[in-house]
Design an enzyme around this catalytic site. Structure first.
Site, PDB file in Angstrom:
ATOM      1  CG  HIS A  90      -0.584   0.292   2.502  1.00  0.00           C
ATOM      2  ND1 HIS A  90      -0.301  -0.679   3.446  1.00  0.00           N
ATOM      3  CD2 HIS A  90      -0.363   1.468   3.123  1.00  0.00           C
ATOM      4  CE1 HIS A  90       0.069  -0.096   4.576  1.00  0.00           C
ATOM      5  NE2 HIS A  90       0.043   1.200   4.414  1.00  0.00           N
ATOM      6  CG  ASP A 226       0.277  -4.050   2.748  1.00  0.00           C
ATOM      7  OD1 ASP A 226       0.842  -3.568   1.748  1.00  0.00           O
ATOM      8  OD2 ASP A 226      -0.481  -3.401   3.482  1.00  0.00           O
ATOM      9  CB  SER A 657       2.788   1.796   6.451  1.00  0.00           C
ATOM     10  OG  SER A 657       1.510   1.438   6.862  1.00  0.00           O
TER      11      SER A 657
HETATM   12  N1  ARG Z   1      -4.691   0.489   7.769  1.00  0.00           N
HETATM   13  C1  ARG Z   1      -3.425   0.591   7.116  1.00  0.00           C
HETATM   14  C2  ARG Z   1      -2.895   2.001   7.254  1.00  0.00           C
HETATM   15  O1  ARG Z   1      -3.416   2.755   8.013  1.00  0.00           O
HETATM   16  C3  ARG Z   1      -3.497   0.149   5.698  1.00  0.00           C
HETATM   17  C4  ARG Z   1      -4.195   1.069   4.770  1.00  0.00           C
HETATM   18  C5  ARG Z   1      -4.183   0.638   3.330  1.00  0.00           C
HETATM   19  N2  ARG Z   1      -5.133  -0.416   3.055  1.00  0.00           N
HETATM   20  C6  ARG Z   1      -6.467  -0.214   2.801  1.00  0.00           C
HETATM   21  N3  ARG Z   1      -7.233  -1.258   2.628  1.00  0.00           N
HETATM   22  N4  ARG Z   1      -7.005   0.978   2.748  1.00  0.00           N
HETATM   23  O2  ARG Z   1      -2.300   2.647   6.464  1.00  0.00           O
HETATM   24  N1  GLU Z   2      -1.173   1.334   7.694  1.00  0.00           N
HETATM   25  C1  GLU Z   2      -0.554   2.363   8.462  1.00  0.00           C
HETATM   26  C2  GLU Z   2       0.399   3.256   7.667  1.00  0.00           C
HETATM   27  O1  GLU Z   2       0.318   3.464   6.538  1.00  0.00           O
HETATM   28  C3  GLU Z   2       0.143   1.755   9.610  1.00  0.00           C
HETATM   29  C4  GLU Z   2      -0.885   1.313  10.510  1.00  0.00           C
HETATM   30  C5  GLU Z   2      -1.013   2.220  11.663  1.00  0.00           C
HETATM   31  O2  GLU Z   2      -1.629   3.288  11.570  1.00  0.00           O
HETATM   32  O3  GLU Z   2      -0.470   1.784  12.670  1.00  0.00           O
HETATM   33  O4  GLU Z   2       1.228   3.919   8.168  1.00  0.00           O
END
Ligand code: ARG
Ligand code: GLU
Length: 737
Positions: A90, A226, A657
Site C-alpha cells: 500500500h 502487503d 507502514s
Molecule cells: N490500515 C493501514 C494504514 O493505516 C493500511 C491502509 C491501506 N489499506 C487499505 N485497505 N485501505 O495505512
Molecule cells: N497502515 C498504516 C500506515 O500506513 C500503519 C498502521 C497504523 O496506523 O499503525 O502507516
C-alpha cells in the site's frame, strides 16, 4: 521443584515480578539517540541481544543506516548490499499503479523485474536516510522565557531555527531539518540524505498484496501479503542523483539480514521507522473531545458517503474501478476512528486519563515549587470547551464539503490558477491552457457526477442539521430558505448550472481569455459556494478558533514540561512527529472481548478459509491455490504450514507502514503494515491489553518471491540467517545458504 518460601525468596519474587519483561507496558515511541540511557536495560531484560549502539551509531554502520523514509509518508528498509528496499504494497501502490495499463496491468498481475535493466524508474519517489540527529534545544530556545506571549516566542524560535540551520555541519548533498519535540519544549536537528532514483523491482498481484482489502483493513486475524520491493540507485560516488541510466545500485552502510526462524509468543521485537503523529499526553478532556465529539461527527458523515459509494461500486464494474482507491482512502481513517472511540470506551480510557490528571494535580498542589502549574489542567479544560463548538463546525464543513466531495478539488485547482495568474499577462495564462485542458480530463477521470451529486445532497443535509445554528454559513442558509430546504433540488441546480462539474464545460472554460475566464469563474455557483464557505471558515470560525488553538498549544507545552518535572521517576517519550523512532515489545496475543482470544500468528490456511472465488477482496489466484494444495513451501514453512502474519505489542502509528520488525539480534523478521482495530486508540491512549501492531511474516515475503514469483535471484542478493539454529534441509530454489 521443591520451594521453601523464605522472606528473601519472597523479595526475589517481588523483584522478578516488578522487573519481569511482561510488565513492560509496551508504550513508547522512543528516540534512537537516547536508547542507551532510557531503554537498553529494559530491552535486554526483554530478550534483546544487541546493544543500543548497534541500533543507532553515527560513527559506524548500525541498524539505523538500513531504515529509510519512503516517499515522505511510509517507512522502508534496505535488505541487500545492492540497495534493495522493502516496503508495503500500500506504500508502493501509486508507483505500481503508474506503471499499470490496461494492456499491462501489473497492479492486478504483479510485477517482477527479471534483471536490473528491467527495474522501473518511479518519478517523484524519494528515499531519505538519517545521517545523524542532535539536540539543538538550547540554541533554538535562546532568548525565550516562560512568561512571554506565544506569538513572540514563536517569532524568536523561527529566527533561531534559521541560524541553527546555517550552523549545522553538513555535506553539500545533505539536508538539515529541525523539528519540535515534547510539544515545543525541545528541538532536534536531523541531517538527512535523500536519494531520488528509486526503481520498482517487484510487487505481488493485488490478490496477495491487498488481499482482504477494506473488509480486512485494521483487522486481526489478517492475511494480506502487503509488501513491494524497490531499489535505490546512486551515482558512481554512491551519492544521490536524479534518474539516469548511468546510475548504479546504492551500496548501504548496513542492510538487514533476514531471519528464517520465525517468532513465537514472548519473543522480543522492535519496530524501527518514521511514525507520523500521536497525542499521548492529552488530558481527559482532550481525549474526551476526540472520542466523544470529533470522531462521531467524522464517522457519521463518512458512513453516509461510504454507503453511497459502496452501493454504486457493487452495481457497476466501471464505478468500482473508478472509486476503489478513493473508497479505500475514505474508509481507512473512518474505520480507525470507530476503533479508536470504542477502544477508549472499552478500556475505560477516560477514567484512566482522569486518574492521571488527578495524580498530577495532587502532586502540584502539594508542592509550592509547582505553584505555577496549579491551574494548567483547568485552563486546558476551559479552552477545550470554548473551542469545541468551533472545532466541531470545522469538522462538519471539512468532512461534509471538502474531503469527501470531488467538486472541491476542482474549485481548489481553479483557485490556485487565479492566485497564480491574477495581475499577470494574458500570455502567461496562454501557456497554462494546455495544462488546464489536460487537468479538466484528469480531474473527472474517476468521477461519476450522478454519484457525486448523491453524496453532496446527503452530506449537505447532515451538515445543515448537525452544525451549531450560530455557525451556519449565511450564504448556504439563504439558499436553503430559497429552496425551502429541498436539498436534492438545490444540489441538482448547483451541479447543472456550474461549469465546474464536468470535463467538457471545464475545457470550454479554458478556451476563454483570462478576462472572460475570470468573469465566468466568479459567476459560477460552485465557485460562489466554496468562496462563501471559505470566507465563513476564515472570518466566522478561524478568527476565534485560531486564538484558542494557539492558546491550547501553549498550554500543552507547559503541561508537558510540568508532567516531566512533576513525575521525575517516569520516562517520557516525545509524541510521534514523522521522525526516526524505535518501539519495542513482544510477540503476544490478546483478548479482544469477553470469551475471545486472539493468537499471535496466521498462516496461508487462513487465506483459503477466506477465499471467495471471483470476489474483488477475497479471490485467490490459481497459482497460490496450487502452491497451497501441494504444500510447496520450500524452506519457508513451519511445521508444514506457511506462516503469514503475526502481532506484537510494539507501539506504532500511521507512517510506521513498511517499517521493519526486528528480532533480538537485529535481523528482519517481519514487515509492519497495520494495527489491530480494537487497539487503534494507541495514538491517544496506549493500553497493552488491546494495542497490537500487525506484521507480515518475513518468511511469507520470501515464499512469494521465490515460489510464487520465481524471482529467487532476488533472494540471492539477501542474507538469510538462522538465529535460532532452526536450519532445515529443504529445497531452496536459488537461495544462497
Ligand atoms: N490500515 C493501514 C494504514 O493505516 C493500511 C491502509 C491501506 N489499506 C487499505 N485497505 N485501505 O495505512
Ligand atoms: N497502515 C498504516 C500506515 O500506513 C500503519 C498502521 C497504523 O496506523 O499503525 O502507516
Amino acid at each position: 521443584m521443591k520451594l521453601s518460601f523464605t522472606k528473601s525468596f519472597g523479595t526475589l519474587l517481588l523483584f522478578i515480578f516488578l522487573y519481569s519483561p511482561s510488565l513492560y507496558s509496551g508504550e513508547g515511541i522512543w528516540l534512537p539517540l537516547f536508547l542507551k540511557s532510557l531503554n537498553e536495560k529494559e530491552m535486554k531484560s526483554m530478550g534483546m541481544k544487541i546493544k543500543a549502539e548497534d541500533i543507532y551509531n553515527i560513527n559506524k554502520g548500525s541498524l539505523k543506516d538500513a531504515i529509510v523514509q519512503f516517499g515522505g509518508g511510509c517507512t522502508s528498509e534496505i535488505i541487500s548490499s545492492q540497495g534493495l528496499l522493502l516496503t508495503n504494497h500500500h506504500c508502493g501502490y501509486g508507483y505500481i499503479q503508474s506503471h499499470s495499463s490496461v494492456a499491462n496491468n501489473i497492479l492486478r498481475d504483479g510485477f517482477w523485474a527479471a534483471n536490473k535493466g528491467l527495474e522501473l524508474p518511479c518519478s517523484g519517489l524519494t528515499a531519505t536516510m538519517i545521517v545523524r540527529m542532535e539536540d539543538v534545544s538550547t540554541e533554538v530556545l535562546m532568548n525565550t522565557n516562560d512568561d512571554m506571549k506565544d506569538s513572540e516566542r514563536r517569532l524568536i524560535i523561527d529566527r533561531n531555527i534559521v541560524e541553527v540551520q546555517k550552523k549545522i555541519q553538513k555535506k553539500n548533498y545533505e539536508d538539515v531539518m529541525i523539528r519540535s519535540f515534547y510539544n515545543g519544549n525541545q528541538f532536534f536537528a536531523f541531517v538527512t540524505i535523500t536519494y531520488k532514483d528509486i526503481r520498482l523491482v517487484g510487487a505481488p498481484p493485488e490478490s496477495i498484496g491487498k488481499f482482504g482489502a477494506d473488509t480486512d483493513n485494521w483487522v486481526w486475524p489478517r492475511h494480506t501479503g502487503d509488501f513491494s520491493i524497490f531499489r535505490i540507485y546512486a551515482n558512481s560516488s554512491n551519492l544521490p542523483s536524479e534518474y539516469s541510466p548511468d546510475n548504479i545500485p546504492f551500496t548501504p552502510r548496513h542492510f538487514l539480514p533476514i531471519s528464517l526462524d520465525g517468532v513465537s509468543k514472548g519473543d522480543f521485537t522492535m519496530v524501527f521507522g518514521f511514525p507520523g503523529r500521536t497525542n499521548e499526553y492529552l488530558t481527559q478532556e482532550g481525549v474526551r473531545q476526540i472520542v466523544e465529539e470529533q470522531n462521531p461527527v467524522r464517522i457519521k458523515i463518512r458512513d453516509e458517503a461510504l454507503k453511497i459509494l459502496d452501493k454504486h461500486m457493487r452495481a457497476d464494474e466501471k464505478t468500482k474501478l473508478q472509486y476503489s482507491s478513493k473508497y479505500a482512502g475514505i474508509a481507512n481513517a473512518w474505520k480507525k476512528w470507530i476503533g479508536e472511540s470504542q477502544g477508549v470506551k472499552q478500556t475505560k480510557g477516560l477514567e484512566r486519563k482522569k486518574t492521571q490528571d488527578d495524580e498530577f494535580q495532587k502532586r502540584v498542589n502539594a508542592d509550592p515549587k509547582f505553584e505555577k502549574y496549579r491551574s494548567i489542567i483547568s485552563e486546558l479544560e476551559n479552552s477545550y470547551k470554548e473551542l469545541q463548538p468551533l472545532a466541531i463546525a470545522k469538522e462538519y464543513y471539512s468532512e461534509g464539503f471538502q474531503r469527501n466531495i470531488d467538486l472541491y478539488n476542482c474549485y481548489a485547482r481553479i483557485k490556485r490558477l487565479i492566485t497564480t495568474f491574477e495581475g499577470k499577462s494574458e500570455k502567461a495564462f496562454d501557456t497554462e491552457r494546455l495544462k488546464m485542458r489536460n487537468d479538466a480530463v484528469a480531474l473527472f477521470k474517476d468521477v461519476n457526477i450522478s454519484i457525486e451529486k448523491e453524496v453532496f445532497k446527503t452530506l449537505l443535509e447532515i451538515v445543515i442539521k448537525g452544525v451549531d445554528p450560530a455557525l451556519r454559513v449565511p450564504y448556504i442558509m439563504d439558499k436553503m430558505r430559497l429552496y425551502n430546504r429541498n436539498y436534492a433540488q438545490y444540489t441538482e441546480d448547483l451541479y447543472s448550472q456550474s461549469m465546474f462539474t464536468n470535463s467538457d464545460s471545464l475545457r470550454k472554460l479554458s478556451e476563454l481569455t483570462y478576462n472572460d475566464w475570470i468573469l465566468k469563474v466568479k459567476a459560477d455557483p460552485v465557485w460562489m459556494f466554496y468562496e462563501e464557505l471559505n470566507y465563513f471558515l476564515t472570518y466566522g470560525i478561524q478568527n476565534r478558533a485560531g486564538l484558542l488553538e494557539d492558546k491550547i498549544a501553549g498550554l500543552r507545552r507547559t503541561h508537558m514540561k510540568a508532567l516531566m518535572e512533576v513525575f521525575p521517576e517516569k520516562r517520557f517519550y516525545p509524541d510521534a512527529n514523522s521522525t526516526l523512532r524505535v518501539s519495542y515489545g513482544q510477540v503476544d496475543g490478546f483478548s479482544p472481548k469477553d470469551g475471545m482470544m486472539y493468537k499471535t500468528q496466521t498462516y496461508l490456511d487462513g487465506v483459503m478459509e477466506k477465499y471467495i472465488p471471483g470476489d474483488y477482496e477475497f479471490d485467490v489466484s490459481d497459482k497460490l491455490r496450487k502452491l497451497y494444495e501441494t504444500k510447496d513451501y520450500g524452506v519457508y514453512a513451519e511445521n508444514g504450514k506457511m506462516p503469514l502474519a503475526f502481532i506484537a505489542s510494539n507501539h506504532t502509528t500511521g507512517g510506521n507502514s513498511g517499517s521493519p520488525a526486528i528480532d533480538a539480534h537485529g535481523n528482519l523478521i517481519g514487515l509492519n503494515f497495520d494495527r489491530v482495530w480494537e487497539g487503534t486508540m494507541s495514538d491517544i491512549n496506549y493500553d497493552k491489553s488491546i494495542c497490537r501492531n500487525i506484521m507480515l511474516d518475513a518468511r511469507f515475503i520470501l515464499f512469494i518471491i521465490d515460489k510464487y514469483a520465481g524471482a529467487g535471484y532476488l533472494i540471492q542478493e539477501m542474507k538469510l540467517v538462522h538465529p535460532k539454529g532452526k536450519r532445515k534441509k529443504g529445497k531452496m530454489q536459488l537461495g544462497n545458504f
